[in-house]
Enzyme design. Structure first.
Site, PDB file in Angstrom:
ATOM      1  N   CYS A   1     -23.658   6.709 -12.586  1.00 17.43           N
ATOM      2  CA  CYS A   1     -24.335   7.278 -13.866  1.00 17.43           C
ATOM      3  C   CYS A   1     -24.302   6.955 -15.324  1.00 17.43           C
ATOM      4  CB  CYS A   1     -24.380   9.069 -13.478  1.00 17.43           C
ATOM      5  SG  CYS A   1     -25.851   9.653 -14.343  1.00 17.43           S
TER       6      CYS A   1
ATOM      7  N   HIS B   1     -26.330  10.103  -8.273  1.00 14.53           N
ATOM      8  CA  HIS B   1     -25.466  10.931  -7.728  1.00 14.53           C
ATOM      9  C   HIS B   1     -25.278  10.929  -6.216  1.00 14.53           C
ATOM     10  CE1 HIS B   1     -24.203  12.610 -11.843  1.00 14.53           C
ATOM     11  NE2 HIS B   1     -25.592  12.272 -12.103  1.00 14.53           N
TER      12      HIS B   1
ATOM     13  N   GLU C   1     -22.959  12.143  -4.731  1.00 13.38           N
ATOM     14  CA  GLU C   1     -22.404  13.427  -4.421  1.00 13.38           C
ATOM     15  C   GLU C   1     -23.180  14.165  -4.246  1.00 13.38           C
ATOM     16  OE1 GLU C   1     -22.128  13.046  -8.875  1.00 13.38           O
ATOM     17  OE2 GLU C   1     -22.165  11.686  -6.960  1.00 13.38           O
TER      18      GLU C   1
END
Length: 645
Positions: free
Chosen positions: A530, A624, A626
């Site tokens: 990011c 992202h 995650e």
């Protein structure tokens, strides 16, 4: 044990001066706690044992100012971390208790919001433009207060409102009244922030607010709410934020279940449950989870900064927690269980002034007038329940017997169409976080080490949990504490995400540029995520630009080097190349030797927005992996790490 006659006990509470708390949380009883009040400075000072080391029960009112313990900013009003050290607990029958409580209406004087509707709408516009629009975060909660004068004995007011909430507010996690010298809090909180029992930690993110129309909610009006992109993404964002906290305190990271409906008198919310295992002291669990993103925003640290910029007065206890620490008899591990609802939907009475704080969650889709209406709806939920304004009568489902009492009508959550709409939300989510998790040290990269550099977004805790699942021995270091020795020692460095403009010259941005630059210069394995992806792109000569519309909590399916991947995005800035540009070449000189370095570019074919980069020993991703929004997050993460290693 069963307590004394409720009417006698209520009489003693009304006529006395000692502090007490009433808590209703199981549907059948009211717990009465009495004891001494102790104010402490820090969470670690909550007195869970006496002078002999004997465990004791404590109810703590934790104000918002405790975020200072995590190094976050706030307007500090000095609100005390107030602890009721319990000497005696009795359990009363709920119905008998309700009948014994005072019921005469409490008149309010000079009632209204402290911030006018137009002014609050202007605040919403500024937050969207100046904060979300400039990359400071995905969502923020800004409050306003409903205030009024109350010319009634404070204890009478507290117990009257407590009775009204028990009778007229449904769906609360806790209904409570806490009466101490100079301060009263009475509420019906819908949301458990965090609990810990027998080694299991639970969090309950609730978001998305459906204001019941006149006459009550119906399946049709509720279905329209559940189809709202804004409300759905709002819930996903707070689940992501609370998973960051779960990954910080739980060895297995946290598993999500749901979604469910939280139906209250005037409002319906959507919610998930998060569960994981932890052996931390419950005070440490509370510190690491201060405070819920549903009442602050994300990322948490920047949310506190934004709150301080746009709220001109301190929060007091709003968005803090009421934390009940109960001895569990354990001889090993935590000696207390924790049950901590969020202090929302709560009325405070101090020096004859009633205050009901409420806030709206502001996201990129927010409509200022709609957010004004949300604060009215939340305030009405409390004020209607306590009888300060007229109460709504629920509407019956279309297929219900019109003569059946409200209590016998089918709950909206049981409507087949509603159940299907709720279940369909999980089709968008990452299976990784829906399944049981407990990293066992195996995985494709077992035996390697990873260092995650935190740029002030605790998505890094979720990233670290995924890395451990892939076999990497992983630790997290804050950007201000990472050393060159740390960077040089790790097999893999993951340069993390964070808020803000990557083009800034702040110390944080300079430190993250150093992380990326040092690993690249050494040819050492680097994965940039990011914000750090944007910094890597800039070092490769790729332009950085703000997006016309921020991608905060946006799910997209993009091509990542020949493989489609569904990924969640939380970015306001982007690296951008000419559409169709799939490679970048650079000539790098080391002494008398020059080397041509080729970077592969995965970018949008129409806009040129760069989704991922890879080159010799490095890779990056804008999204992202995650996030719960990244259905293909683990697969993509493994591919990128395999490349850089």
């Amino acid at each position: 044990m069963t307590g004394p006659d409720p009417s006698s006990l209520i009489h003693d509470l009304l006529s006395g001066t000692a502090p007490f708390a009433l808590i209703a949380r199981d549907g059948t009883t009211v717990e009465v706690l009495t004891g001494d009040v102790v104010d402490v400075e820090l969470l670690r000072d909550i007195p869970l044992t006496d002078a002999t080391g004997t465990a004791r029960e404590v109810l703590a009112l934790v104000p918002f100012r405790q975020v200072r313990e995590r190094g976050f900013v706030c307007h500090d009003d000095g609100a005390p971390l107030r602890c009721l050290v319990v000497d005696e607990r009795v359990s009363l029958d709920r119905a008998e208790t309700v009948a014994s409580l005072p019921s005469s209406p409490i008149p309010l004087a000079d009632a209204g919001f402290d911030i006018a509707d137009e002014e609050y709408a202007d605040i919403v516009r500024r937050v969207i433009a100046d904060e979300i629009g400039r990359g400071e975060g995905a969502n923020f909660v800004i409050r306003r207060d409903f205030v009024a004068g109350v010319d009634v004995d404070p204890r009478v007011a507290a117990l009257t409102w407590f009775r009204a909430l028990l009778e007229h507010e449904k769906g609360a996690y806790w209904t409570f009244a806490v009466v101490t010298e100079g301060h009263i809090a009475v509420g019906a909180s819908p949301e458990a922030h965090v609990s810990a029992k027998a080694g299991i930690v639970t969090m309950n993110p609730i978001s998305g607010t459906f204001r019941h129309p006149a006459g009550g909610a119906t399946a049709e009006t509720l279905a329209e709410f559940l189809r709202s992109t804004k409300e759905t993404e709002e819930l996903f964002m707070v689940v992501d934020e609370e998973l960051k906290m779960m990954s910080a305190v739980c060895s297995d990271g946290g598993r999500i279940t749901g979604p469910h409906l939280k139906v209250m008198s005037r409002l319906t919310h959507t919610e998930y449950m998060l569960r994981g295992r932890s052996d931390l002291d419950p005070r440490d669990i509370l510190r690491e989870t201060m405070f819920a993103p549903t009442v602050t925003g994300s990322p948490m640290q920047n949310a506190c900064t934004v709150i301080a910029r746009h709220e001109t007065t301190p929060r007091g206890y709003y968005s803090g927690v009421a934390a009940l620490f109960t001895p569990n008899g354990a001889t090993e591990g935590p000696t207390h269980d924790l049950d901590a609802p969020i202090l929302i939907r709560t009325a405070y009475l101090v020096d004859g002034r009633l205050r009901v704080p409420v806030g709206a969650t502001l996201v990129r889709h927010s409509d200022p007038d709609g957010e004004v209406g949300e604060t009215h709806g939340k305030a009405a939920g409390v004020l209607g329940a306590i009888g300060a304004i007229p109460r709504d009568v629920p509407a019956a489902p279309a297929d219900a017997d019109p003569d059946a009492p409200v209590s016998e009508r089918r709950p909206l959550a049981e409507d087949p169409a509603i159940a299907e709409l709720l279940a369909s939300r999980n089709d968008r989510l990452a299976p990784f976080w829906m399944n049981p998790q407990d990293p066992d040290g195996s995985g494709p990269f077992a035996g390697r080490t990873a260092l995650v550099v935190d740029a002030e977004d605790r998505f890094t805790t979720m990233l670290a949990h995924q890395l451990r699942h892939l076999g990497l021995e992983t630790r997290i270091v804050h950007w201000s504490e990472v050393t060159d020795a740390d960077l040089d020692a790790a097999d893999l460095v993951v340069s993390g995400p964070g808020p803000g403009d990557p083009r800034d010259d702040s110390p944080r941005m300079a430190a993250m540029r150093h992380v990326v630059g040092r690993r690249r210069a050494a040819g050492a394995p680097l994965l940039a995520v990011c914000l750090s992806h944007q910094i890597l792109a800039d070092s490769l000569g790729i332009d950085l630009r703000p997006l016309a519309q921020p991608h905060q909590g946006l799910q997209k399916t993009v091509d990542v080097f020949g493989e489609p991947a569904s990924i969640g995005f939380y970015n306001t800035f982007t690296a951008r190349v000419a559409p169709g540009d799939t490679q970048r070449g650079m000539t790098v000189g080391r002494g008398s030797v020059t080397t041509e370095i080729v970077t592969d570019v995965a970018a949008d074919t129409e806009t040129g927005d760069v989704y991922a980069l890879r080159g010799p020993g490095y890779a990056s991703v804008q999204g992202h992996l995650e996030s719960i929004l990244s259905r293909d997050g683990m697969r993509t993460l493994e591919r990128l790490i395999a490349h850089v290693l």
